[in-house]
Design a protein around this motif. Structure first.
Motif, PDB file in Angstrom:
ATOM      1  N   ILE A 140     -25.946 -21.436  59.381  1.00 25.55           N
ATOM      2  CA  ILE A 140     -27.402 -21.482  59.534  1.00 25.55           C
ATOM      3  C   ILE A 140     -27.932 -20.123  59.965  1.00 25.55           C
ATOM      4  CG2 ILE A 140     -29.299 -22.499  60.861  1.00 25.55           C
ATOM      5  CD1 ILE A 140     -27.585 -25.070  61.040  1.00 25.55           C
ATOM      6  N   GLY A 141     -27.241 -19.481  60.920  1.00 24.42           N
ATOM      7  CA  GLY A 141     -27.653 -18.162  61.374  1.00 24.42           C
ATOM      8  C   GLY A 141     -27.640 -17.139  60.252  1.00 24.42           C
ATOM      9  N   SER A 142     -26.577 -17.149  59.436  1.00 22.65           N
ATOM     10  CA  SER A 142     -26.482 -16.203  58.320  1.00 22.65           C
ATOM     11  C   SER A 142     -27.603 -16.448  57.312  1.00 22.65           C
ATOM     12  CB  SER A 142     -25.122 -16.350  57.629  1.00 22.65           C
ATOM     13  OG  SER A 142     -24.073 -16.045  58.522  1.00 22.65           O
ATOM     14  N   TRP A 143     -27.886 -17.710  57.044  1.00 28.86           N
ATOM     15  CA  TRP A 143     -28.939 -18.036  56.077  1.00 28.86           C
ATOM     16  C   TRP A 143     -30.305 -17.581  56.585  1.00 28.86           C
ATOM     17  CZ3 TRP A 143     -33.180 -21.375  56.413  1.00 28.86           C
ATOM     18  CH2 TRP A 143     -33.891 -21.534  55.227  1.00 28.86           C
ATOM     19  N   LEU A 144     -30.581 -17.793  57.864  1.00 29.49           N
ATOM     20  CA  LEU A 144     -31.876 -17.392  58.416  1.00 29.49           C
ATOM     21  C   LEU A 144     -32.082 -15.888  58.321  1.00 29.49           C
ATOM     22  CD1 LEU A 144     -32.227 -19.611  61.624  1.00 29.49           C
ATOM     23  CD2 LEU A 144     -33.629 -19.717  59.556  1.00 29.49           C
ATOM     24  N   ARG A 145     -31.062 -15.121  58.614  1.00 30.17           N
ATOM     25  CA  ARG A 145     -31.198 -13.655  58.551  1.00 30.17           C
ATOM     26  C   ARG A 145     -31.489 -13.191  57.123  1.00 30.17           C
ATOM     27  NH1 ARG A 145     -26.817 -13.983  62.132  1.00 30.17           N
ATOM     28  NH2 ARG A 145     -25.344 -13.500  60.462  1.00 30.17           N
ATOM     29  N   LYS A 146     -30.893 -13.874  56.132  1.00 29.75           N
ATOM     30  CA  LYS A 146     -31.119 -13.499  54.732  1.00 29.75           C
ATOM     31  C   LYS A 146     -32.453 -14.032  54.225  1.00 29.75           C
ATOM     32  CE  LYS A 146     -26.174 -13.428  53.643  1.00 29.75           C
ATOM     33  NZ  LYS A 146     -25.080 -14.117  52.877  1.00 29.75           N
ATOM     34  N   ALA A 147     -32.801 -15.246  54.631  1.00 27.08           N
ATOM     35  CA  ALA A 147     -34.020 -15.874  54.118  1.00 27.08           C
ATOM     36  C   ALA A 147     -35.283 -15.282  54.724  1.00 27.08           C
ATOM     37  CB  ALA A 147     -33.971 -17.384  54.374  1.00 27.08           C
ATOM     38  N   VAL A 151     -38.303 -11.139  60.011  1.00 31.99           N
ATOM     39  CA  VAL A 151     -38.713 -11.995  61.128  1.00 31.99           C
ATOM     40  C   VAL A 151     -37.555 -12.114  62.110  1.00 31.99           C
ATOM     41  CG1 VAL A 151     -39.527 -14.296  61.759  1.00 31.99           C
ATOM     42  CG2 VAL A 151     -40.263 -13.280  59.604  1.00 31.99           C
ATOM     43  N   ASN A 152     -37.858 -12.056  63.406  1.00 30.17           N
ATOM     44  CA  ASN A 152     -36.814 -12.252  64.405  1.00 30.17           C
ATOM     45  C   ASN A 152     -36.400 -13.727  64.442  1.00 30.17           C
ATOM     46  OD1 ASN A 152     -36.579  -9.621  65.308  1.00 30.17           O
ATOM     47  ND2 ASN A 152     -38.213  -9.861  66.814  1.00 30.17           N
ATOM     48  N   SER A 153     -35.111 -13.974  64.418  1.00 30.77           N
ATOM     49  CA  SER A 153     -34.572 -15.337  64.463  1.00 30.77           C
ATOM     50  C   SER A 153     -33.830 -15.542  65.778  1.00 30.77           C
ATOM     51  CB  SER A 153     -33.617 -15.577  63.292  1.00 30.77           C
ATOM     52  OG  SER A 153     -34.280 -15.360  62.051  1.00 30.77           O
ATOM     53  N   TYR A 154     -34.031 -16.712  66.386  1.00 25.61           N
ATOM     54  CA  TYR A 154     -33.433 -17.014  67.680  1.00 25.61           C
ATOM     55  C   TYR A 154     -32.775 -18.385  67.635  1.00 25.61           C
ATOM     56  CZ  TYR A 154     -36.739 -13.419  69.252  1.00 25.61           C
ATOM     57  OH  TYR A 154     -37.457 -12.263  69.398  1.00 25.61           O
TER      58      TYR A 154
END
Length: 550
Positions: A140-147, A151-154
């Motif tokens: 999920i973390g990897s997908w958020l950084r790519k998607a 935007v900052n993801s936490y």
């Protein structure tokens, strides 16, 4: 002098690689909080400038400034800029500390947030296992950084993620994209894992007073999402009503603290009747809260708060003590009340000293332990070993246990059999569902429990038709508004006295009816006897001629 200058130049040149590494670190990895990161960059730049100036000028003060800048930069690297402080190692995303720091240092700026949480995260983690769930989080973390690269993801833990931006962000589109992705599986090893999420979005227009309030708003939004029976398919917007709700929750919390501290929690009793005889045989003790500022506070409002902040244990002890006090009164003992049910929360059941505390209170008031039945829900059976130990100690002293709210969750007959319950209480939603759409589920459940040796209490009985039907299903006890709403202890005593007097009056009426019926029967017998004598006399007076004719 030249020797000292050469040594200083040598030290400055030796420190340059370290400063270069700090520069690389600054440009390659950006760790929040943002302002600290900028300060870190300024310190590194100042140190490099001072180093080159000192090499060019040979001034000792510049060497000292360069050295101090380097020390401050290294301290910042291992302290404020330490990746372990700001990164969540499983997801590779920024952690809760990062989010709170960024929002705190930029409080007052416009911001846009999109938050999403995995439904029933604790249950899902237990189902899939910690290792596999951690691998899901990593994906999920990897997908958020790519998607969402800009935007900052936490990751705030407990299955809750946040996207944060200080630039306008299409929140609905982002939430829709997240929900679309979670509509597909996460491939872990050789298996697929499906996770459901609820999304919420908010921005600075809600005008919260602090970052702490903001965090509470986010937590409250996801708590409400988790509590919904029908999970929403669209993201919800966190607006002013959540802030107002948070303020109301805090007010309830303060009222609860006052009530527990001042021993002013009220105990109401709701009658439980025997289904066949319709006699009141027991009652359930229920906590109620009245506050001078807020007035009546619903149990649905203060019980969850008490469980969350830990005051449920003190609240439960207070209810139990007041119930024992009530049952110890001579006038109550004369009513013939068989028992009173007292609720135990799952949090109370985790207290290793629960048995000793309750036994001590019960013995202090001299109430027979069999007069107190303790209700626990299926949630309390999660830690089965601890619960069994508690129950064994308390049963040895005479306490009895009841399973509450059966049919409201993932009911498990095998789990129920592992605890020595004497009674199963059917949740009112389970009972009412049968009378809205009748089927065989409720009768079959009652029959199965009766065959296993349990008595059954049906909650939510609202009409005489329900009471009659449940009695025909072989339900043992009935509880609901058809008989009475929960009432203060003094009113319950008056209620019991009126029922007792009504019963005595009914018995007296029955005796009078039997006596009147007896007298009527005796009179009828006398009349019949007189009639027989008259008939015999008439027969004797008939002329012989007439007799011959006949």
């Amino acid at each position: 002098m030249n020797w000292m200058l050469e040594n200083l130049n040598g030290i400055a040149l030796a420190l340059l690689p370290i400063q270069a590494m700090l520069v690389i670190f600054y440009f390659r990895r950006k760790y929040p909080p943002l302002r600290r990161r900028d300060t870190f960059g300024m310190v590194i730049g100042l140190g490099i400038v001072l180093t080159f100036l000192s090499l060019a000028s040979g001034l000792t003060v510049l060497y000292a400034g360069s050295y101090l800048s380097l020390l401050f930069g290294i301290r910042s690297f291992f302290g404020a800029q330490n990746p372990e402080r700001f990164l969540e190692h499983r997801t590779g995303l920024f952690n809760r500390r990062s989010f709170e720091g960024v929002m705190q240092e930029n409080f007052g700026r416009r911001y846009w947030l999109v938050s999403f949480g995995i439904y029933n995260y604790a249950d899902v983690r237990e189902l899939y296992g910690a290792q596999q769930m951690d691998r899901c989080l990593s994906q999920i973390g990897s997908w958020l950084r790519k998607a969402f690269p800009g935007v900052n993801s936490y990751y705030l833990r407990n299955g809750i993620f946040i996207l944060q931006s200080f630039q306008p962000l299409d929140q609905e589109a982002a939430a829709h994209r997240i929900q679309q992705r979670f509509g597909e599986s996460w491939h872990v090893g050789e298996s697929d894992r499906f996770l459901d999420v609820g999304c919420a979005f908010l921005d600075s227009s809600i005008c919260v007073s602090s970052v702490h309030v903001l965090m509470n708003c986010i937590s409250m939004a996801h708590r409400h999402l988790d509590e919904k029976v029908q999970k929403p398919t669209e993201a919800i917007q966190v607006d002013g009503k959540y802030v107002r709700g948070l303020h109301e929750e805090r007010a309830v919390k303060r009222a609860l603290e006052r009530a527990v501290e001042n021993d002013s929690v009220c105990v109401f009793l709701q009658p439980i009747v025997d289904a066949s005889s319709q006699r009141v045989v027991g009652a359930e003790a229920l906590a109620r809260l009245f506050d001078d500022e807020l007035g009546y506070i619903s149990p649905g409002d203060f019980i969850p708060i008490a469980e969350k902040d830990g005051s449920i244990s003190a609240l439960g002890r207070q209810v139990f003590r007041k119930t024992c006090d009530f049952m110890s009164r001579p006038e109550i003992q004369q009513l013939g009340l068989d028992w009173v049910n007292v609720n135990l929360s799952p949090v109370q059941c985790m207290n290793p000293h629960l048995a000793e505390e309750f036994i001590g209170i019960q013995q202090a008031y001299g109430v027979p332990a069999e007069k107190i039945h303790l209700e626990i829900t299926e949630e309390s059976i999660i830690n089965l070993t601890t619960l069994q130990e508690q129950i064994a100690r308390m049963r040895a002293k005479g306490f009895r246990f009841v399973l509450d709210d059966y049919g409201s969750g993932y009911s498990n007959l095998m789990m129920v059999r592992k605890i020595p319950f004497i009674n199963i209480k059917l949740d009112m939603s389970f009972v009412r569902a049968h009378f809205q759409e009748p089927n065989t589920l409720l009768p079959d459940t009652i029959r199965a429990f009766r065959e296993l040796g349990f008595s059954i209490t049906a909650e939510g009985v609202e009409t005489s038709a329900m009471a009659l039907a449940l009695d025909q299903m072989d339900t043992t006890y009935l509880q609901g508004f058809h008989y009475a709403k929960p009432m203060p202890m003094e009113d319950f005593y008056a209620f019991m006295k009126s029922h007792e007097e009504a019963g005595e009056a009914a018995e007296e009426g029955a005796d009078e009816s039997r006596e009147t019926a007896g007298k009527a029967a005796a009179a009828a017998e006398d009349e019949a006897s007189e009639a027989e004598k008259a008939d015999e006399a008439s027969a004797e007076d008939i002329p012989l001629a007439a007799s011959s004719v006949c």
